[in-house]
Design a protein around this motif. Structure first.
Motif, PDB file in Angstrom:
ATOM      1  N   LYS A 183      31.019  82.213  33.597  1.00  0.00           N
ATOM      2  CA  LYS A 183      31.797  81.788  34.767  1.00  0.00           C
ATOM      3  C   LYS A 183      33.215  81.417  34.359  1.00  0.00           C
ATOM      4  O   LYS A 183      33.449  80.937  33.248  1.00  0.00           O
ATOM      5  N   ARG A 184      34.137  81.638  35.280  1.00  0.00           N
ATOM      6  CA  ARG A 184      35.501  81.127  35.138  1.00  0.00           C
ATOM      7  C   ARG A 184      35.764  80.206  36.315  1.00  0.00           C
ATOM      8  O   ARG A 184      35.490  80.563  37.478  1.00  0.00           O
ATOM      9  N   LYS A 334      37.433  76.365  26.939  1.00  0.00           N
ATOM     10  CA  LYS A 334      36.327  77.279  26.668  1.00  0.00           C
ATOM     11  C   LYS A 334      35.182  76.458  26.098  1.00  0.00           C
ATOM     12  O   LYS A 334      35.282  75.945  24.974  1.00  0.00           O
ATOM     13  N   TYR A 335      34.095  76.295  26.876  1.00  0.00           N
ATOM     14  CA  TYR A 335      32.993  75.422  26.497  1.00  0.00           C
ATOM     15  C   TYR A 335      31.760  76.253  26.154  1.00  0.00           C
ATOM     16  O   TYR A 335      31.402  77.182  26.882  1.00  0.00           O
ATOM     17  N   GLN A 336      31.087  75.855  25.082  1.00  0.00           N
ATOM     18  CA  GLN A 336      29.782  76.442  24.760  1.00  0.00           C
ATOM     19  C   GLN A 336      28.733  75.906  25.736  1.00  0.00           C
ATOM     20  O   GLN A 336      28.628  74.701  25.947  1.00  0.00           O
ATOM     21  N   GLU A 359      52.391  66.740  40.122  1.00  0.00           N
ATOM     22  CA  GLU A 359      52.614  67.701  41.216  1.00  0.00           C
ATOM     23  C   GLU A 359      52.167  69.098  40.833  1.00  0.00           C
ATOM     24  O   GLU A 359      51.795  69.897  41.701  1.00  0.00           O
ATOM     25  N   ASN A 360      52.209  69.386  39.533  1.00  0.00           N
ATOM     26  CA  ASN A 360      51.933  70.756  39.086  1.00  0.00           C
ATOM     27  C   ASN A 360      50.852  70.758  38.012  1.00  0.00           C
ATOM     28  O   ASN A 360      51.084  70.271  36.901  1.00  0.00           O
ATOM     29  N   VAL A 361      49.693  71.293  38.364  1.00  0.00           N
ATOM     30  CA  VAL A 361      48.549  71.284  37.445  1.00  0.00           C
ATOM     31  C   VAL A 361      47.828  72.629  37.537  1.00  0.00           C
ATOM     32  O   VAL A 361      47.636  73.178  38.632  1.00  0.00           O
ATOM     33  N   LYS A 362      47.421  73.130  36.390  1.00  0.00           N
ATOM     34  CA  LYS A 362      46.539  74.299  36.355  1.00  0.00           C
ATOM     35  C   LYS A 362      45.509  74.067  35.253  1.00  0.00           C
ATOM     36  O   LYS A 362      45.865  73.875  34.090  1.00  0.00           O
ATOM     37  N   SER A 363      44.263  74.082  35.643  1.00  0.00           N
ATOM     38  CA  SER A 363      43.189  73.842  34.674  1.00  0.00           C
ATOM     39  C   SER A 363      42.146  74.936  34.847  1.00  0.00           C
ATOM     40  O   SER A 363      41.547  75.083  35.908  1.00  0.00           O
ATOM     41  N   VAL A 364      41.970  75.735  33.802  1.00  0.00           N
ATOM     42  CA  VAL A 364      41.055  76.881  33.847  1.00  0.00           C
ATOM     43  C   VAL A 364      39.945  76.673  32.817  1.00  0.00           C
ATOM     44  O   VAL A 364      40.220  76.278  31.677  1.00  0.00           O
ATOM     45  N   GLY A 365      38.713  76.933  33.228  1.00  0.00           N
ATOM     46  CA  GLY A 365      37.592  76.750  32.309  1.00  0.00           C
ATOM     47  C   GLY A 365      36.703  77.974  32.231  1.00  0.00           C
ATOM     48  O   GLY A 365      36.562  78.720  33.209  1.00  0.00           O
ATOM     49  N   TYR A 366      36.104  78.172  31.059  1.00  0.00           N
ATOM     50  CA  TYR A 366      35.174  79.290  30.839  1.00  0.00           C
ATOM     51  C   TYR A 366      33.842  78.738  30.326  1.00  0.00           C
ATOM     52  O   TYR A 366      33.821  77.930  29.387  1.00  0.00           O
ATOM     53  N   ASP A 367      32.769  79.185  30.938  1.00  0.00           N
ATOM     54  CA  ASP A 367      31.413  78.789  30.574  1.00  0.00           C
ATOM     55  C   ASP A 367      30.820  79.925  29.745  1.00  0.00           C
ATOM     56  O   ASP A 367      30.627  81.037  30.249  1.00  0.00           O
ATOM     57  N   VAL A 368      30.529  79.661  28.457  1.00  0.00           N
ATOM     58  CA  VAL A 368      30.205  80.743  27.521  1.00  0.00           C
ATOM     59  C   VAL A 368      28.846  80.474  26.861  1.00  0.00           C
ATOM     60  O   VAL A 368      28.617  79.393  26.306  1.00  0.00           O
ATOM     61  N   VAL A 369      27.955  81.484  26.907  1.00  0.00           N
ATOM     62  CA  VAL A 369      26.649  81.332  26.267  1.00  0.00           C
ATOM     63  C   VAL A 369      26.734  81.744  24.797  1.00  0.00           C
ATOM     64  O   VAL A 369      27.455  82.674  24.430  1.00  0.00           O
ATOM     65  N   VAL A 370      25.991  81.013  23.965  1.00  0.00           N
ATOM     66  CA  VAL A 370      25.918  81.266  22.525  1.00  0.00           C
ATOM     67  C   VAL A 370      24.489  80.996  22.060  1.00  0.00           C
ATOM     68  O   VAL A 370      23.692  80.412  22.806  1.00  0.00           O
TER      69      VAL A 370
END
Length: 767
Positions: A183-184, A334-336, A359-370
């Motif tokens: 997921k992103r 990027k989280y395991q 005022e200005n924020v961007k936070s993107v996350g990746y759910d990664v299987v290992v």
């Protein structure tokens, strides 16, 4: 210890809330009477053991259990064939979501073993020795596959694929090829590029953290008993027995009404006991054997087969003007997730910049299987990781701009009315108050010596409410029994009793709290997310007020006056209005004694879906000393300052503050999973996985700030999650001030610190 509180609005002077009575379960705990997960023994009980995969990634071609089943004393063997397959469906588990398709595969490997320690079969036998012998007779035909345990390696297109049905969600266009990225997620507010263009200074760094375990002292344990008529009883150590009941019923195709779950006392959870591992297996074995079955994990199994929190790789970028105003913040996380999707990257992305009014924020996350155990919740899941990285950059930015780090945070602190990037606009919150307390604290002004440094960091957690039931039974002798559905993992029996006593006007010793089993009280969500004192507290208050209504009603009946002419004051019915002074006040005990003649038992009950949990903020100060000969970092002094809303039992609030700080110290300095090239865990015991011991930490000082949560009758907001959020950054910032070296990877263990010191020496000589 120090308490800093604001006046609570619309709350009368309190008798019990805010005091420090002796905990009601204390005697049982210190005398050994309390029953934990492994303490139940039933007549005819069998002993279970689980066979686990030795491979981090392997296809299971076949499982032959015939020799084990033929061994005298073996009464049942279960494998994947004893659990029905599940469709993909996400359900809440604390602050995280879990998928039934993954749960059934994690409880018992199906097509593949996805990590070393993954369960592949289980036996129940008349003795532990027989069960262990039987495990050796089970033949599993594995096709060993390439594995991947690093989050960055797992994201590469040519990485070994764990699940060929896993397609990345949250990206456009939708991918047509499976990958290890489940997921992103993204939270965006304003225009970060425009924000960075306004900045005079921009700092961008990458960070790494390792998976670490909650390290609860009590291993997972349960006893299951399925009768011939299909009725089942389960006794287990858990943070949520109603959730366990639901999972087990679903995985085993049983009616939920036929499973009664009792939560044992719990020897630590911290989020790690919000999921099921042994419980469905024990029920399956008992159903097959027709006898009770006990399953208890060893410490090694806890490390190899239960969920730690995620390891991560992160990129953080923050810009600010020279006068100290943050103009933009950007995070890539990027989280395991472990072997199955569902890392806490979403709450990590939500919390990353939440302490600041931006005022200005961007936070993107990746759910990664290992190929590691599936992660589980660990106090404020996801937030300590992302906020460690952000708070490190915030500190570096303050130093670059020549601004005091507390003052820099005050300039940008979130406050009432701040719009969070993840959605809500904050109501009354206490971050500014914690920073002001930190700045004024004697600790912040104390002198430092050679090789010593001071660090500061702030932290945030949103807290939750949810479905909750409670009952209050008035007994004939004028005392009360309080029935709650949330397992007590941190002193909640005491805090709930105090709120009932406050409402009823009883001495707190006259309130007896018990934790109900799943058949004795309506559905109650688990203990987690710092929700119990808030949500169960609201239910207890509502149930107590229902009791008071009935008590007033009985007095009105005896006095032959209207109900509205009877007040409840200090545990007594008091005539009011036209009848004031005509009847002596009637104590609760007197009304209870005659209840049988005035209408029968007096019982209050409440079932709520608690909303309005108050967000929690804290600020930590820490002094460290670094031994340049060994690389050892010693914690010299530590102060936790946090907004509790209202500290119902200040001693337990302080305990939560101190416990979170100590766990954070372990996370910062020593704890990590160490894997070999073969994908096998090399430190699956407390001898090699080093958690802090008493000699590693000073007395943790605390300051309780009280900014009331307006959504709770006493102003309560949860306190158990936030204390673990700031320590890693605070300690990293302190080490940087001691050495002039910025560590961007955890843990800062002696070999790594020493290596960095030697590298810095070499670079200085070369320069």
């Amino acid at each position: 210890m120090n308490d800093q509180s604001k006046a609570l609005p619309n709350v009368k002077p309190l008798n019990w809330v805010g005091t420090r009575p002796v905990r009601p379960d204390g005697v049982d705990k210190v005398t050994g009477r309390a029953k934990f997960g492994a303490d139940l023994y039933l007549s005819g009980m069998l002993h279970g053991r689980v066979l686990r995969s030795p491979h981090p990634h392997a296809r299971i071609r076949a499982i032959d259990t015939s020799k084990a089943e033929a061994l005298p004393g073996v009464k049942a063997v279960v494998t994947r064939d004893d659990f029905q397959d599940m469709e993909s469906e996400f359900v809440p588990a604390g602050e995280m979501l879990v998928n039934y398709r993954d749960i059934v595969r994690n409880v018992m490997a199906r097509e593949k073993a996805l990590y070393e320690g993954h369960a592949v079969a289980a036996v129940a036998a008349t003795s532990v020795a027989t069960a262990k012998k039987a495990l050796k007779l089970i033949e599993v035909d594995y096709e060993v596959l390439p594995h991947v345990i690093d989050v960055i390696e797992a994201m590469k297109p040519d990485a070994p694929l764990l699940d060929d049905t896993l397609f990345t969600q949250g990206v456009e266009p939708a991918p047509d090829k499976a990958s290890n990225v489940a997921k992103r997620v993204e939270f965006t507010m304003g225009d970060v590029e425009a924000g960075f263009a306004q900045a005079d200074t921009v700092i961008e760094r990458t960070f790494e953290t390792k998976p670490i375990h909650q390290a609860y002292i009590e291993p997972h344990a349960c006893v299951a008993s399925v009768a011939e008529d299909g009725q089942a009883e389960l006794f287990c150590t858990t943070q949520g027995h109603y959730v366990v009941r639901a999972h087990c019923a679903r995985l085993l195709g049983m009616e939920i009404s036929k499973i009664r779950v009792t939560a044992s006392e719990i020897g630590g959870g911290f989020g790690g006991k919000t999921v099921v591992y042994l419980e469905p297996t024990a029920l399956a074995l008992s159903r097959k054997a027709g006898r009770p079955v006990k399953l208890v994990m060893t410490r090694e199994e806890v490390f190899r087969a239960t969920g730690p929190t995620s390891g991560s790789h992160m990129r953080i970028k923050v810009g600010a003007t020279r006068d100290g105003r943050i103009t933009a913040g950007e995070a890539e996380l990027k989280y395991q997730a472990g072997a199955f999707q569902g890392s806490p990257v979403q709450p990590g992305a939500m919390c990353a910049f939440a302490p600041y009014d931006l005022e200005n924020v961007k936070s993107v996350g990746y759910d990664v299987v290992v190929n590691r155990p599936k992660v589980a919740a660990y106090r404020a899941p996801g937030a300590p990781i992302s906020e460690y990285a952000v708070e490190s950059v915030i500190d570096e930015l303050a130093k670059t701009l020549g601004i005091d780090p507390v003052e820099f945070r005050l300039k940008n602190a979130a406050k009432e009315g701040t719009q969070a990037a993840y959605g809500p606009k904050f109501g009354p919150i206490g971050l500014v108050e914690t920073l002001q307390e930190a700045k004024a604290h004697e600790h912040y002004k104390a002198p430092l010596g050679e090789n010593q440094g001071r660090g500061v960091a702030s932290g945030f957690w949103f807290n939750i409410g949810g479905e909750t039931c409670a009952s209050v039974n008035i007994t004939e002798d004028g005392t009360a029994t309080l029935v709650a559905g949330t397992p007590d993992i941190g002193g909640s029996r005491a805090s709930l009793s105090m709120m009932a006593a406050e409402e009823l006007g009883l001495d707190v010793a006259q309130v007896r709290p018990i934790i109900a089993d799943t058949d004795s009280l309506g559905y109650t969500f688990l203990t987690g997310g710092s929700r119990v004192t808030f949500a169960s507290g609201m239910a207890v208050i509502e149930a107590s007020r229902e009791c008071i209504r009935q008590l007033r009603e009985r007095a009105a009946k005896l006095w032959e006056v209207p109900l509205e002419d009877v007040l409840w004051e200090d545990g007594k019915a008091v005539a009011n209005g036209a009848h004031a002074g005509k009847h002596p006040p009637m104590p609760l005990a007197e009304i209870a004694k005659t209840a049988g003649k005035t209408g029968g038992p007096i019982v209050g009950h409440a079932q709520i879906n608690a909303q309005g949990a108050g967000p929690s903020f804290g600020t930590h100060l820490v002094d460290v000393e670094v031994d340049k000969e060994t690389g050892r970092v010693t914690i010299l002094r530590y102060t936790v300052i946090q907004d509790a809303g209202k500290a119902v039992h200040p001693s337990y609030v302080e305990g939560q503050f101190q416990g979170g700080a100590v766990q954070g110290i372990g996370w910062a300095l020593n704890e990590e999973y160490v894997y070999g090239e073969d994908g096998r865990l090399q430190n699956a015991a407390f001898l090699d996985y080093r958690i802090p011991v008493a000699s590693d930490v000073p007395m943790i000082d605390t300051v309780i700030v009280e900014v009331p949560n307006p959504n709770h009758p006493y102003g309560v907001r949860g306190v158990g999650e936030t204390p673990i959020v700031p320590p890693m950054a605070a300690i990293a910032n302190a080490v940087e001030n001691a050495l002039g070296i910025r560590f961007t990877a955890l843990p800062m263990s002696p070999p790594k610190v020493l290596e960095a010191i030697e590298k810095a020496k070499t670079e200085r000589k070369a320069a």
